[in-house]
Write an enzyme that holds these catalytic residues in place. Structure first.
Site, PDB file in Angstrom:
ATOM      1  N   CYS A  92      12.928  84.096  74.716  1.00 13.83           N
ATOM      2  CA  CYS A  92      12.327  85.420  74.619  1.00 13.83           C
ATOM      3  C   CYS A  92      12.192  85.846  73.161  1.00 13.83           C
ATOM      4  O   CYS A  92      11.152  86.365  72.739  1.00 13.83           O
ATOM      5  CB  CYS A  92      13.160  86.435  75.398  1.00 13.83           C
ATOM      6  SG  CYS A  92      12.427  88.091  75.443  1.00 13.83           S
ATOM      7  N   CYS A 186      17.967  90.351  81.039  1.00 14.73           N
ATOM      8  CA  CYS A 186      17.417  91.609  81.541  1.00 14.73           C
ATOM      9  C   CYS A 186      16.887  91.527  82.964  1.00 14.73           C
ATOM     10  O   CYS A 186      16.925  92.521  83.693  1.00 14.73           O
ATOM     11  CB  CYS A 186      16.327  92.110  80.599  1.00 14.73           C
ATOM     12  SG  CYS A 186      14.917  90.977  80.401  1.00 14.73           S
TER      13      CYS A 186
END
Length: 338
Positions: A92, A186
């Site tokens: 990410c 997340c």
């Protein structure tokens, strides 16, 4: 200087934006929508909107769900299918936060991109944070060297406890200092298995074998296990602890053995990302985020690969995890473990 501040609704990014504003910069907030977890974005966007309102700065909501799915989520799911242990945060940071978000920052005329990571920069290299308990240098070790100059990390020389206390002392920001820490991954609510169950049948009983290939027990599905795990499988008549040594996804088997068989003296990595122009070097290497640095010698090979010879043995080295090379407090490179 005009700076795009990546904002999550948490205390770190909120206080970072405040610090940059107080330092005289023109700050623009940006929230990234990365996945489709129900109810996740609405509450965070509300917190970002209120924080930006208190600060008097504009903000954007950037939809990067398609890119996140391609570069992070799909590789995460596929890695477990292949019997690997992925590192989605490293992907990410490389492709999304310091890739797509940086492109957006430049497109709206920002000179720099700031994040709430606990990282320092020294002489064009990533340096560990002043707060060792929050250091995130491990997770950004795959970003290209050339973009480091475009980044600002306001919290690199700060301590998390001080940031939370500062927020609590300010009426408008007290809620940010008092809220609980966010999940490390997340899009994972509780466990990674819940994510995998949306795509695969994970409860697939199979054989447990020893390092010689002899069947010695049973397991409940290979995707439930990672290297070094010592529970959740059956070993017939075992009188000592057994640990997962390897995962044979193709045959739905896990290989187990005593702890000494977890020991590794050499590892290979690919997707090599170096911040130094050296074909061989000594360093300390971390094979997991919370592991200690081990003395090692790295030899760069062809095709973006390297061989890492450990001078101290490592235990529980998992394919798919990131090996990060340090020289003192500086990150000098990284690669994904094969």
């Amino acid at each position: 200087m005009k700076i795009l501040m990546a904002m999550s609704g948490g205390v770190d990014s909120t206080m970072s934006a405040k610090m940059l504003l107080e330092a005289g910069h023109e700050v623009v907030g940006c929230y990234m929508k990365l996945h489709k977890k129900p109810g996740y974005h609405e509450k965070n966007i509300d917190k970002v909107a209120r924080a930006c309102g208190y600060l008097g700065i504009p903000y954007h909501v950037l939809d990067l769900q398609e890119q996140f799915d391609r570069y992070v989520y799909t590789p995460f799911v596929s890695s477990y299918k292949e019997g690997k242990t992925p590192n989605p945060c490293a992907l990410c940071n490389h492709f999304i936060k310091f890739g797509e978000l940086l492109k957006f920052a430049k497109s709206i005329g920002c000179e720099k991109l700031a994040t709430g990571h606990y990282i320092r920069v020294q002489d064009g290299l990533i340096r560990v944070a002043a707060d060792p308990s929050k250091d995130q240098s491990y997770f950004v070790a795959q970003v290209p060297k050339e973009i480091i100059a475009d980044m600002i990390f306001p919290l690199g020389d700060k301590f998390k406890k001080d940031i939370k206390e500062l927020a609590k002392s300010l009426p408008s920001f007290r809620e940010y200092g008092e809220q609980a820490e966010s999940s490390e991954i997340c899009f994972v609510e509780d466990t990674y298995i819940e994510v995998l169950n949306k795509h695969y049948e994970t409860d697939l009983p199979g054989d447990v074998v020893d390092s010689a290939g002899r069947v010695i027990g049973r397991h409940s599905g290979y995707m439930h296990y990672t290297i070094g795990k010592r529970r959740g499988f059956e070993v017939f008549g075992a009188h000592e602890p057994h640990f997962v040594l390897a995962i044979d996804a193709q045959n739905n088997r896990i290989v187990v053995g005593p702890k000494e068989e977890l020991e590794r003296g050499k590892i290979a990595v690919n997707s090599l990302n170096l911040f130094v122009d050296e074909s061989e070097f000594d360093c300390d290497v971390k094979v997991r985020y919370r592991s200690i640095g081990l003395n090692a010698h790295v030899k760069v090979l062809d095709g973006g690969t390297a061989e890492v010879e450990l001078k101290q043995s490592a235990f529980g080295v998992a394919s798919g995890q990131l090996a990060v090379f340090y020289r003192g407090e500086l990150v000098i490179g990284s690669g994904f473990i094969l």
